[in-house]
Write a protein that holds these residues in place. Structure first.
Motif, mmCIF file in Angstrom:
data_model
loop_
_atom_site.group_PDB
_atom_site.id
_atom_site.type_symbol
_atom_site.label_atom_id
_atom_site.label_comp_id
_atom_site.label_asym_id
_atom_site.label_seq_id
_atom_site.Cartn_x
_atom_site.Cartn_y
_atom_site.Cartn_z
ATOM 1 N N UNK A 235 0.823 -1.205 0.000
ATOM 2 C CA UNK A 235 0.000 0.000 0.000
ATOM 3 C C UNK A 235 0.861 1.262 0.000
ATOM 4 N N UNK A 236 2.012 1.208 0.642
ATOM 5 C CA UNK A 236 2.910 2.362 0.574
ATOM 6 C C UNK A 236 3.481 2.524 -0.835
ATOM 7 N N UNK A 237 3.800 1.410 -1.481
ATOM 8 C CA UNK A 237 4.269 1.488 -2.864
ATOM 9 C C UNK A 237 3.160 2.011 -3.767
ATOM 10 N N UNK A 238 1.934 1.559 -3.543
ATOM 11 C CA UNK A 238 0.784 2.056 -4.301
ATOM 12 C C UNK A 238 0.649 3.563 -4.148
ATOM 13 N N UNK A 239 0.767 4.044 -2.908
ATOM 14 C CA UNK A 239 0.655 5.480 -2.652
ATOM 15 C C UNK A 239 1.766 6.252 -3.346
ATOM 16 N N UNK A 240 2.972 5.694 -3.342
ATOM 17 C CA UNK A 240 4.104 6.340 -3.997
ATOM 18 C C UNK A 240 3.868 6.459 -5.505
ATOM 19 N N UNK A 241 3.381 5.383 -6.117
ATOM 20 C CA UNK A 241 3.117 5.414 -7.562
ATOM 21 C C UNK A 241 1.976 6.373 -7.877
ATOM 22 N N UNK A 242 0.981 6.420 -6.995
ATOM 23 C CA UNK A 242 -0.101 7.398 -7.173
ATOM 24 C C UNK A 242 0.467 8.812 -7.260
ATOM 25 N N UNK A 243 1.385 9.129 -6.341
ATOM 26 C CA UNK A 243 1.962 10.476 -6.309
ATOM 27 C C UNK A 243 2.808 10.739 -7.550
ATOM 28 N N UNK A 244 3.530 9.715 -8.023
ATOM 29 C CA UNK A 244 4.403 9.891 -9.189
ATOM 30 C C UNK A 244 3.604 10.068 -10.470
ATOM 31 N N UNK A 245 2.450 9.414 -10.554
ATOM 32 C CA UNK A 245 1.689 9.399 -11.809
ATOM 33 C C UNK A 245 0.453 10.293 -11.764
ATOM 34 N N UNK A 246 0.219 10.931 -10.598
ATOM 35 C CA UNK A 246 -0.961 11.786 -10.434
ATOM 36 C C UNK A 246 -2.246 11.020 -10.738
ATOM 37 N N UNK A 247 -2.291 9.777 -10.289
ATOM 38 C CA UNK A 247 -3.489 8.957 -10.415
ATOM 39 C C UNK A 247 -3.805 8.377 -9.035
ATOM 40 N N UNK A 248 -4.869 7.609 -8.957
ATOM 41 C CA UNK A 248 -5.231 7.040 -7.659
ATOM 42 C C UNK A 248 -5.573 5.563 -7.801
ATOM 43 N N UNK A 249 -4.821 4.733 -7.089
ATOM 44 C CA UNK A 249 -5.102 3.309 -7.066
ATOM 45 C C UNK A 249 -6.194 2.972 -6.063
ATOM 46 N N UNK A 250 -6.599 1.724 -6.071
ATOM 47 C CA UNK A 250 -7.669 1.261 -5.173
ATOM 48 C C UNK A 250 -7.046 0.327 -4.138
ATOM 49 N N UNK A 251 -6.902 0.839 -2.922
ATOM 50 C CA UNK A 251 -6.149 0.128 -1.893
ATOM 51 C C UNK A 251 -6.814 -1.177 -1.470
ATOM 52 N N UNK A 252 -8.122 -1.174 -1.282
ATOM 53 C CA UNK A 252 -8.790 -2.407 -0.832
ATOM 54 C C UNK A 252 -8.780 -3.478 -1.919
ATOM 55 N N UNK B 98 4.448 -13.271 -1.635
ATOM 56 C CA UNK B 98 5.074 -12.026 -2.049
ATOM 57 C C UNK B 98 4.200 -10.821 -1.814
ATOM 58 N N UNK B 99 4.706 -9.679 -2.225
ATOM 59 C CA UNK B 99 3.990 -8.411 -2.119
ATOM 60 C C UNK B 99 4.605 -7.455 -3.135
ATOM 61 N N UNK B 100 4.260 -6.188 -3.068
ATOM 62 C CA UNK B 100 4.779 -5.218 -4.038
ATOM 63 C C UNK B 100 6.287 -5.073 -3.905
ATOM 64 N N UNK B 101 6.960 -4.906 -5.044
ATOM 65 C CA UNK B 101 8.411 -4.710 -5.078
ATOM 66 C C UNK B 101 8.678 -3.287 -5.564
ATOM 67 N N UNK B 102 9.169 -2.458 -4.672
ATOM 68 C CA UNK B 102 9.315 -1.047 -5.025
ATOM 69 C C UNK B 102 10.366 -0.845 -6.117
ATOM 70 N N UNK B 103 11.460 -1.623 -6.087
ATOM 71 C CA UNK B 103 12.499 -1.456 -7.104
ATOM 72 C C UNK B 103 11.986 -1.755 -8.495
ATOM 73 N N UNK B 104 11.370 -2.926 -8.659
ATOM 74 C CA UNK B 104 10.838 -3.315 -9.964
ATOM 75 C C UNK B 104 9.671 -2.414 -10.385
ATOM 76 N N UNK B 105 8.884 -1.975 -9.411
ATOM 77 C CA UNK B 105 7.789 -1.056 -9.733
ATOM 78 C C UNK B 105 8.328 0.263 -10.267
ATOM 79 N N UNK B 106 9.434 0.731 -9.688
ATOM 80 C CA UNK B 106 10.037 1.983 -10.159
ATOM 81 C C UNK B 106 10.588 1.826 -11.578
ATOM 82 N N UNK B 107 11.187 0.657 -11.865
ATOM 83 C CA UNK B 107 11.650 0.407 -13.238
ATOM 84 C C UNK B 107 10.473 0.515 -14.197
#
Length: 506
Positions: free
Chosen positions: A244-261, A282-291
């Motif tokens: 969820x923190x990675x989701x929030x980070x990507x939301x901020x980078x892309x100016x969009x909003x994901x659905x946390x639930x 597993x769970x979200x991978x911030x490094x690969x998500x940033x790539x």
């Protein structure tokens, strides 16, 4: 996905290939940390990435086996074996589904911005430091030691070449992901010239078949549940926090909003399936998500392509993938680390409150020396305590004497558990005149501690034989007050409207 333009289709497919290549050594390394086979990590990467990309709440986010989960799993595997790990992953997924059903994903909004900055910077440092394990080789005493100077310098040169291509190629063309080009060029150079350096195959073989369905071979008893439940709960929480923190980070980078639930539900379903197919979860991978995000791949296709490329590597391309030099993938992760780190946070020193700076540094530090979940929890708790302390100091009272001799106290600020002592200490019933009025127009009573403080104050004036009047309380405060009921003066036009956080209102 069917509505993607040819350009978007190419971007997401090529980014999926790039991310898949970067995931292979990570999945193998995390599997080795958890003391399971490399394929256990790769199967988890394939299944979790596929399901979360197809059904999750954040298109473009990449999930798979992670180090944050691996360090928790190792104790379970060592003590009870890999089958207990598979059972734990299934239970972990079920707990995440329960969290999604309870709609707990919305609580990620309670994470303060300094905690988010600390999380991002801490993970960037962790990604950077994690690469240095590849510069070591087995030692005679059974441990590890740094590589000899020659191989170390050679590896450093290949890393520098990879990073240079990633940074410089976009200035010439963006037709293909610079990361993919860097991996291919460095790999062709190493294989073509015959350079001796560490490769993916040195971590372990990735050759295998399709994952097989199997119910974890553990006793279906209460004793088993007692063993796996604590691990499952910790893993479920760590996985959701990181995702969820990675989701929030990507939301901020892309100016969009994901659905946390929705992401919580997809993560849970992915882990349930993974546990039944021999994966480590597993769970979200911030490094690969940033790539992926930096490549401009923001559709579900990129994550699905990542999963399918991973599977193809396992089934058909293991011999080729195992020849990729680790230096190329280390260079990629160094760039990811640099781009993930919020360098602008250094400019905040002296511009934002000192407690916020402290919280950001604390979370980053704890992320590096402990783990993400502990860091975020510590950061939220410290932020909450700082908030409570600051508001506790903002309760102010002023008093005046009316022409009729009545003493009037005017309260300003927020009255809650941290400020009630300061509030109560400012009254002296024995020294006040016979008639006293407390005006709450400029104050808010926030919790049960505030209600009890007003009740206790009413009792003090009652014992002193003084007449106390309470004015401008919200209607729910009036309902909750007990001892002070006879002292309340109700003015429905003037009284404020807000609600007190109290069990009686639940």
């Amino acid at each position: 996905m069917l509505n993607l333009s040819p350009a978007d289709l190419k971007t997401n497919l090529l980014s999926g290939l790039t991310v898949a290549l970067a995931m292979v050594p990570e999945a193998i390394a995390f599997a080795l940390i958890a003391q399971v086979s490399p394929l256990t990590g790769l199967y988890a990467a394939f299944i979790v990435s596929l399901i979360t990309s197809a059904f999750g709440g954040r298109p473009g986010m990449i999930s798979g086996a992670t180090g944050a989960l691996a360090v928790v799993m190792v104790a379970l595997v060592v003590e009870h074996g890999v089958q207990y790990l598979f059972a734990t992953v299934v239970l972990m997924g079920l707990l995440q589904l329960l969290f999604a059903a309870a709609r707990l994903g919305k609580f990620i909004r309670m994470v303060p911005h300094p905690v988010m900055l600390g999380f991002v910077n801490g993970l960037a440092i962790v990604i950077f430091l994690a690469q240095f394990q590849h510069f070591k080789v087995p030692a005679a005493d059974g441990g590890t030691t740094w590589m000899a100077t020659g191989p170390l310098l050679l590896m450093g040169g290949l890393i520098a070449l990879t990073m240079a291509i990633i940074y410089l190629l976009p200035k010439l063309t963006r037709a293909v992901p610079a990361t993919l080009v860097a991996i291919v060029v460095t790999s062709v150079l190493v294989i073509g010239v015959g350079i001796e350096t560490k490769t993916v195959g040195d971590l372990g073989s990735i050759k295998g078949g399709l994952p097989d369905f199997a119910i974890p071979a553990v006793p279906m008893t209460l004793e088993t549940l007692k063993i796996i439940f604590p691990y499952a709960l910790i893993l479920a929480c760590i996985g959701l926090i990181e995702s969820l923190l990675t989701l929030t980070l990507i939301d901020a980078m892309t100016d969009t909003r994901g659905r946390s639930n929705r992401e919580c539900a997809a993560q849970g379903a992915a882990n349930v399936v993974t546990g039944f197919f021999g994966g480590m979860g597993g769970c979200a991978m911030i490094g690969q998500s940033m790539i992926n995000v930096n490549n401009g791949a923001l559709h579900r296709l990129s994550g699905i392509a990542t999963a399918l490329f991973l599977l193809s590597f396992i089934l058909f391309g293991s011999a080729l993938i195992e020849r990729i030099p680790l230096a190329a993938l280390i260079g990629v992760m160094f760039v990811v680390s640099e781009k993930t780190f919020e360098w602008g946070s250094f400019r905040l020193f002296g511009k934002v409150p000192k407690p916020d700076v402290f919280v950001g540094l604390l979370v980053a530090g704890v992320t590096v020396i402990a783990d993400l979940a502990i860091a975020v929890i510590v950061g939220v708790i410290v932020s909450a305590l700082v908030f409570a302390w600051q508001h506790a100091k903002r309760v102010r009272l002023s008093s005046s004497i009316a022409p009729n001799g009545r003493k009037i106290y005017e309260v300003e600020g927020t009255l809650f558990f941290a400020s009630v002592t300061t509030f109560a200490e400012q009254f002296s019933p024995s020294d006040d005149p016979e008639e006293v009025e407390i005006d709450f127009r400029g104050a808010r009573l926030m919790d049960h501690s505030a209600i009890e403080a007003v009740n206790a104050l009413a009792e003090r004036y009652d014992r002193a034989g003084k007449r106390l009047t309470l004015r401008h309380l919200s209607p729910d405060c009036v309902r909750l007050l007990d001892k002070a009921q006879k002292m309340i003066e109700v003015d429905y036009k003037e009284d404020p409207r807000y609600y007190v956080a109290d069990d009686a209102l639940a």
